[in-house]
Design an enzyme around this catalytic site. Sequence first.
Site, PDB file in Angstrom:
ATOM      1  N   HIS A   1       0.822  -1.215   0.000  1.00 32.86           N
ATOM      2  CA  HIS A   1       0.000   0.000   0.000  1.00 32.86           C
ATOM      3  C   HIS A   1       0.852   1.259   0.000  1.00 32.86           C
ATOM      4  CE1 HIS A   1       0.468  -0.715   4.455  1.00 32.86           C
ATOM      5  NE2 HIS A   1       0.568   0.614   4.505  1.00 32.86           N
TER       6      HIS A   1
ATOM      7  N   GLU B   1      -7.121   4.396  10.383  1.00 32.19           N
ATOM      8  CA  GLU B   1      -6.736   4.239   8.983  1.00 32.19           C
ATOM      9  C   GLU B   1      -7.826   3.566   8.175  1.00 32.19           C
ATOM     10  OE1 GLU B   1      -5.797   1.075   7.614  1.00 32.19           O
ATOM     11  OE2 GLU B   1      -5.598  -0.166   9.399  1.00 32.19           O
TER      12      GLU B   1
ATOM     13  N   GLN C   1      -3.715   3.522   1.659  1.00 27.23           N
ATOM     14  CA  GLN C   1      -4.035   3.590   3.086  1.00 27.23           C
ATOM     15  C   GLN C   1      -4.082   5.064   3.492  1.00 27.23           C
ATOM     16  OE1 GLN C   1      -0.993   2.412   5.999  1.00 27.23           O
ATOM     17  NE2 GLN C   1      -2.583   1.359   7.160  1.00 27.23           N
TER      18      GLN C   1
ATOM     19  N   HIS D   1       3.972   7.259   3.431  1.00 27.48           N
ATOM     20  CA  HIS D   1       4.887   6.108   3.395  1.00 27.48           C
ATOM     21  C   HIS D   1       4.576   5.174   2.231  1.00 27.48           C
ATOM     22  CE1 HIS D   1       1.543   4.596   6.022  1.00 27.48           C
ATOM     23  NE2 HIS D   1       1.773   3.438   5.429  1.00 27.48           N
TER      24      HIS D   1
ATOM     25  N   GLU E   1       7.690   1.232   4.879  1.00 28.54           N
ATOM     26  CA  GLU E   1       7.075   0.258   5.786  1.00 28.54           C
ATOM     27  C   GLU E   1       7.279  -1.141   5.210  1.00 28.54           C
ATOM     28  OE1 GLU E   1       2.910   1.037   6.569  1.00 28.54           O
ATOM     29  OE2 GLU E   1       2.570  -1.019   7.223  1.00 28.54           O
TER      30      GLU E   1
HETATM   31  C1  V0V Z   1       9.276  12.569   9.038  1.00 22.88           C
HETATM   32  N1  V0V Z   1      10.033  12.897   7.978  1.00 22.88           N
HETATM   33  C2  V0V Z   1       9.543  12.311   6.886  1.00 22.88           C
HETATM   34  C3  V0V Z   1       8.404  11.582   7.322  1.00 22.88           C
HETATM   35  N2  V0V Z   1       8.261  11.759   8.671  1.00 22.88           N
HETATM   36  N3  V0V Z   1       9.935  12.305   5.612  1.00 22.88           N
HETATM   37  C4  V0V Z   1       9.216  11.604   4.720  1.00 22.88           C
HETATM   38  N4  V0V Z   1       8.113  10.890   5.073  1.00 22.88           N
HETATM   39  C5  V0V Z   1       7.682  10.849   6.350  1.00 22.88           C
HETATM   40  N5  V0V Z   1       6.618  10.143   6.679  1.00 22.88           N
HETATM   41  C6  V0V Z   1      11.233  13.741   7.981  1.00 22.88           C
HETATM   42  C7  V0V Z   1      10.947  15.123   8.509  1.00 22.88           C
HETATM   43  O1  V0V Z   1      10.472  15.954   7.499  1.00 22.88           O
HETATM   44  C8  V0V Z   1      12.319  15.528   8.973  1.00 22.88           C
HETATM   45  O2  V0V Z   1      13.102  15.894   7.877  1.00 22.88           O
HETATM   46  C9  V0V Z   1      12.890  14.248   9.532  1.00 22.88           C
HETATM   47  O3  V0V Z   1      12.189  13.184   8.868  1.00 22.88           O
HETATM   48  C10 V0V Z   1      12.659  14.103  11.028  1.00 22.88           C
HETATM   49  O4  V0V Z   1      11.330  14.536  11.288  1.00 22.88           O
HETATM   50  P1  V0V Z   1      10.610  14.363  12.671  1.00 22.88           P
HETATM   51  O5  V0V Z   1       9.268  14.947  12.628  1.00 22.88           O
HETATM   52  O6  V0V Z   1      11.534  14.812  13.774  1.00 22.88           O
HETATM   53  O7  V0V Z   1      10.465  12.869  12.658  1.00 22.88           O
HETATM   54  P2  V0V Z   1      10.684  11.844  13.777  1.00 22.88           P
HETATM   55  O8  V0V Z   1      12.054  11.313  13.644  1.00 22.88           O
HETATM   56  O9  V0V Z   1      10.203  12.362  15.105  1.00 22.88           O
HETATM   57  O10 V0V Z   1       9.589  10.785  13.309  1.00 22.88           O
HETATM   58  C11 V0V Z   1       9.678  10.198  12.057  1.00 22.88           C
HETATM   59  C12 V0V Z   1       9.391   8.728  12.269  1.00 22.88           C
HETATM   60  C13 V0V Z   1       7.964   8.595  12.797  1.00 22.88           C
HETATM   61  C14 V0V Z   1       9.589   8.046  10.924  1.00 22.88           C
HETATM   62  C15 V0V Z   1      10.403   8.108  13.273  1.00 22.88           C
HETATM   63  O11 V0V Z   1       7.071   9.192  11.873  1.00 22.88           O
HETATM   64  C16 V0V Z   1       7.577   7.178  13.027  1.00 22.88           C
HETATM   65  O12 V0V Z   1       7.852   6.603  14.097  1.00 22.88           O
HETATM   66  N6  V0V Z   1       6.945   6.555  12.002  1.00 22.88           N
HETATM   67  C17 V0V Z   1       6.623   5.111  12.044  1.00 22.88           C
HETATM   68  C18 V0V Z   1       5.237   4.880  12.528  1.00 22.88           C
HETATM   69  C19 V0V Z   1       4.211   5.543  11.675  1.00 22.88           C
HETATM   70  O13 V0V Z   1       4.497   6.426  10.856  1.00 22.88           O
HETATM   71  N7  V0V Z   1       2.936   5.150  11.865  1.00 22.88           N
HETATM   72  C20 V0V Z   1       1.825   5.662  11.095  1.00 22.88           C
HETATM   73  C21 V0V Z   1       1.464   4.764   9.967  1.00 22.88           C
HETATM   74  P3  V0V Z   1      14.118  17.127   7.962  1.00 22.88           P
HETATM   75  O14 V0V Z   1      13.275  18.281   8.321  1.00 22.88           O
HETATM   76  O15 V0V Z   1      15.087  16.731   9.072  1.00 22.88           O
HETATM   77  O16 V0V Z   1      14.724  17.157   6.596  1.00 22.88           O
HETATM   78  S1  V0V Z   1       0.748   3.284  10.617  1.00 22.88           S
HETATM   79  C22 V0V Z   1       0.606   2.165   9.355  1.00 22.88           C
HETATM   80  O17 V0V Z   1       1.044   2.517   8.204  1.00 22.88           O
HETATM   81  C23 V0V Z   1       0.020   0.934   9.649  1.00 22.88           C
HETATM   82  C24 V0V Z   1      -0.491   0.587  10.978  1.00 22.88           C
HETATM   83  C25 V0V Z   1      -0.120  -0.122   8.611  1.00 22.88           C
HETATM   84  O18 V0V Z   1       0.124   0.129   7.448  1.00 22.88           O
HETATM   85  O19 V0V Z   1      -0.514  -1.256   8.978  1.00 22.88           O
HETATM   86 CO    CO Z   2       0.907   1.644   6.330  1.00 20.48          CO
END
Ligand code: V0V
Ligand code: CO
Length: 168
Positions: free
Chosen positions: A19, A55, A84, A108, A159
């Site tokens: 997705h 979601e 998604q 993502h 992911e």
């Molecule tokens: C942050 N950044 C991104 C981004 N999120 N870039 C591209 N895509 C994204 N989604 C960039 C942001 O612009 C910054 O860039 C840098 O990363 C650090 O930003 P931040 O806000 O300080 O980010 P963090 O490190 O606090 O958090 C980012 C992470 C967080 C990836 C660690 O989003 C996370 O834990 N994600 C995993 C869980 C998740 O996203 N769950 C929701 C979907 P600059 O400014 O430094 O250049 S759940 C899902 O998909 C499910 C359940 C499923 O499919 O089953």
């Molecule tokens: Co997802």
Amino acid sequence: MNPRSRRNGTTPLFGPLDHVGIAVHDLDAAIALFTTSFGLRLVHVEDNPDQGVREAMLATADDATESAPDGNPDHARPGGTMVQLVAPLHEDSPVQKFLERRKPGLHHLAFTVEDLEDAATSLRASGVALLYDDKGRPGTGGSRVNFVHPREAGGVLVELVEPPATST
Ligand code: V0V
Ligand code: CO
């Protein structure tokens, strides 16, 4: 190595795109756009408190291959790549932070992997870290998921999705 794994040197680590995740403020409005205007079919809506998201999964290919690998009708998986839509469940949600720092949009890319733990081992050997431990976390539709931080994946949050096991 997990005995269910069939991966060998000739199969890629990442399988088909499961997705594409899109961050939204208003889930219902986004569902309406993708169903009514774009013609996608809503497969399910699910809260994932662990991920801080509500979601919606939408099917792009409405073919006859939809089935639930584990027999649970809530885990039905259409044949094609899904969309998604993810909306924050609360203020601490990573999606909330994303929406504040950036804006609604591509959040993502989720690739299918056959075995999440094997994938973690393989990625680690390549110097790529995952956000969670090797067992991952509960994902949508009975899957297990893990993530590669965008700074380690060319600016895209990646992911990994291991679909629910096929019941025999
Ligand atoms: C942050 N950044 C991104 C981004 N999120 N870039 C591209 N895509 C994204 N989604 C960039 C942001 O612009 C910054 O860039 C840098 O990363 C650090 O930003 P931040 O806000 O300080 O980010 P963090 O490190 O606090 O958090 C980012 C992470 C967080 C990836 C660690 O989003 C996370 O834990 N994600 C995993 C869980 C998740 O996203 N769950 C929701 C979907 P600059 O400014 O430094 O250049 S759940 C899902 O998909 C499910 C359940 C499923 O499919 O089953
Ligand atoms: Co997802």
